[in-house]
Scaffold this active site. Structure first.
Site, PDB file in Angstrom:
ATOM      1  N   LYS A  67      -3.462   3.646  -3.952  1.00 33.45           N
ATOM      2  CA  LYS A  67      -3.240   2.247  -3.536  1.00 33.45           C
ATOM      3  C   LYS A  67      -4.801   1.603  -3.320  1.00 33.45           C
ATOM      4  O   LYS A  67      -5.144   0.564  -3.529  1.00 33.45           O
ATOM      5  CB  LYS A  67      -2.325   1.643  -2.427  1.00 33.45           C
ATOM      6  CG  LYS A  67      -0.815   2.058  -2.375  1.00 33.45           C
ATOM      7  CD  LYS A  67      -0.532   0.865  -3.524  1.00 33.45           C
ATOM      8  CE  LYS A  67       1.032   0.871  -3.588  1.00 33.45           C
ATOM      9  NZ  LYS A  67       1.569  -0.060  -4.529  1.00 33.45           N
ATOM     10  N   GLU A  69       1.416  -7.715   1.137  1.00 35.61           N
ATOM     11  CA  GLU A  69       2.510  -7.222   1.807  1.00 35.61           C
ATOM     12  C   GLU A  69       2.449  -5.629   1.363  1.00 35.61           C
ATOM     13  O   GLU A  69       1.726  -5.163   0.807  1.00 35.61           O
ATOM     14  CB  GLU A  69       3.608  -7.732   0.412  1.00 35.61           C
ATOM     15  CG  GLU A  69       3.717  -6.984  -0.936  1.00 35.61           C
ATOM     16  CD  GLU A  69       2.371  -7.104  -1.600  1.00 35.61           C
ATOM     17  OE1 GLU A  69       2.026  -5.989  -2.190  1.00 35.61           O
ATOM     18  OE2 GLU A  69       1.760  -7.900  -1.624  1.00 35.61           O
ATOM     19  N   SER A 112       1.494  10.418  -6.346  1.00 35.81           N
ATOM     20  CA  SER A 112       0.984   9.066  -5.975  1.00 35.81           C
ATOM     21  C   SER A 112       0.467   8.884  -4.488  1.00 35.81           C
ATOM     22  O   SER A 112      -0.525   8.209  -4.172  1.00 35.81           O
ATOM     23  CB  SER A 112       1.692   7.985  -6.531  1.00 35.81           C
ATOM     24  OG  SER A 112       2.905   8.116  -5.987  1.00 35.81           O
TER      25      SER A 112
END
Length: 399
Positions: free
Chosen positions: A103, A125, A388
């Protein structure tokens, strides 16, 4: 950095409050937003297109990825798992990035844009909390205020990440509407954005109105670029298959982007399949249908009245009824194979990777591991699985 080519189209909608502009992926994408937001998104798209062409922006972005995030992330050969499955398996270790997931790649890129656009605060969010942590971290680094919207259910099941965000200086704002998960957090953040034009909305996945899918794909494409160079260096050839989990779609498109033109490389996306009972409350590309949802046209889980359904997955980061318009397009043209993985299968893969390789993946990433286990056992294929995120946040949960 490469992204899938996009056609520019204009579609006229009879509703004057809704505009559709460019940013199409086949029949999907576009910008279906109130007019008050359309100008801001057009300005953002133009600013992004100009900035990523400048050496100053690219140099700053790459420098932070290297010196702050710790890129390139390793491509690790999982010897024990390879022997167990009779295949050659590499793991792309996005879990080793600063903050523990992919991210942060996108957060750094978008917040650099926000600073240059003189935004007063960042709003975002989060579902699993990994995006929220990455946003809060980057806001602390680049000295800008931060608000993170999060469903009350996700706050309860991802409390560690909530505490991390607060420690980093972010204001975490719970939403108790609907299913109290990621979809509802996106709704709350968008509503705030409409009434606070001085803010910069930092979308964490490859969803939402144009230009967000384009931007997120660009900032995450570093994953696929690194992987391609690394596998060629280690094996002297491209992999037979690549696996990534998919909720909204950012880590998957980041991984897939460099291999889309390599037709010999099979691409697999693992959707959150929930309880696995085919109740059609999970796995958007499997059970959803095309619809306009949260500013874009893509697949969405819908009830018989064409209202969005609350999705159900053990993984908060995959618990989302919509999906990236680019993934919808890749599904339609059959370039990527998307399959649901049940909660039980993901939990089992979570345990397998921990015990065989000493790597605890995020429960989201465990879906990709589970799909790989199902697809490649005894195949002797060369494959890459995108890990991830790391699973610290999931260890204390009652699986």
């Amino acid at each position: 950095m490469n992204t899938l080519n996009q056609n520019t189209v204009n579609i006229i909608n009879t509703n004057e409050e809704i505009l559709v502009t460019n940013g199409q992926y086949g029949a999907y994408g576009g910008s279906f937003v109130p007019e008050v937001l359309q100008h801001k998104l057009e300005e953002l798209s133009s600013f992004f297109d100009n900035q990523v062409k400048t050496s100053e922006f690219k140099t700053k972005f790459i420098q932070l990825l290297k010196d702050y995030v710790g890129r390139p992330s390793p491509l690790f050969k999982a010897e024990n798992l390879s022997k167990q499955l009779n295949a050659t398996i590499y793991l792309k270790r996005e879990d080793l990035n600063h903050t523990g997931s992919h991210k942060i790649n996108n957060c750094i890129g978008q917040i650099l844009l926000a600073k240059q656009m003189n935004a007063k605060e960042i709003i975002a969010e989060t579902g699993a909390g990994q995006h929220g942590v990455a946003v809060a971290t980057t806001c602390a680094l680049l000295d800008i205020k931060c608000k993170v919207f999060m469903g009350a259910k996700d706050i309860e099941r991802q409390l560690l990440n909530v505490k991390r965000m607060q420690l980093l200086g972010a204001e975490v704002i719970p939403t108790t509407r609907g299913s109290q998960t990621l979809k509802d957090a996106v709704d709350a953040a968008l509503e705030y954005y409409v009434t606070h034009p001085e803010s910069f909305y930092l979308l964490g996945s490859q969803v939402g109105p144009h230009p967000y899918p384009k931007m997120v794909s660009y900032f995450q494409s570093v994953i696929g670029e690194e992987t391609k160079n690394q596998i060629l260096e280690k094996e002297g050839k491209l992999p037979d298959a690549i696996f990534a989990c998919i909720g909204g779609g950012s880590n998957a498109i980041g991984m897939f982007s460099s291999f889309l033109d390599d037709k010999e490389v099979e691409l697999f996306g693992a959707e959150g399949g929930g309880l696995g009972n085919e109740s059609q409350t999970a796995a958007t590309l499997t059970f959803g249908k095309p619809a306009i949802f949260q500013g874009t046209k893509s697949y969405c889980l819908m009830d018989e009245k064409n209202n969005p359904l609350p999705s159900q997955s053990i993984a908060a980061g995959l618990d989302y009824p919509g999906i990236s318009p680019q993934h919808a397009y890749l599904n339609d043209i059959k370039r990527v194979t998307y399959k649901p993985i049940s909660d039980h299968e993901a939990i089992e893969a979570f345990r397998i990777l921990a015990k065989t390789e000493g790597i605890i993946p995020a429960i989201e990433s465990s879906h990709a591991v589970a799909l790989a286990i199902k697809e490649i056992k005894d195949s002797q294929k060369l494959v890459v699985i995108n890990i991830s995120g790391r699973g610290d946040k999931d260890v204390e949960r009652e699986f």
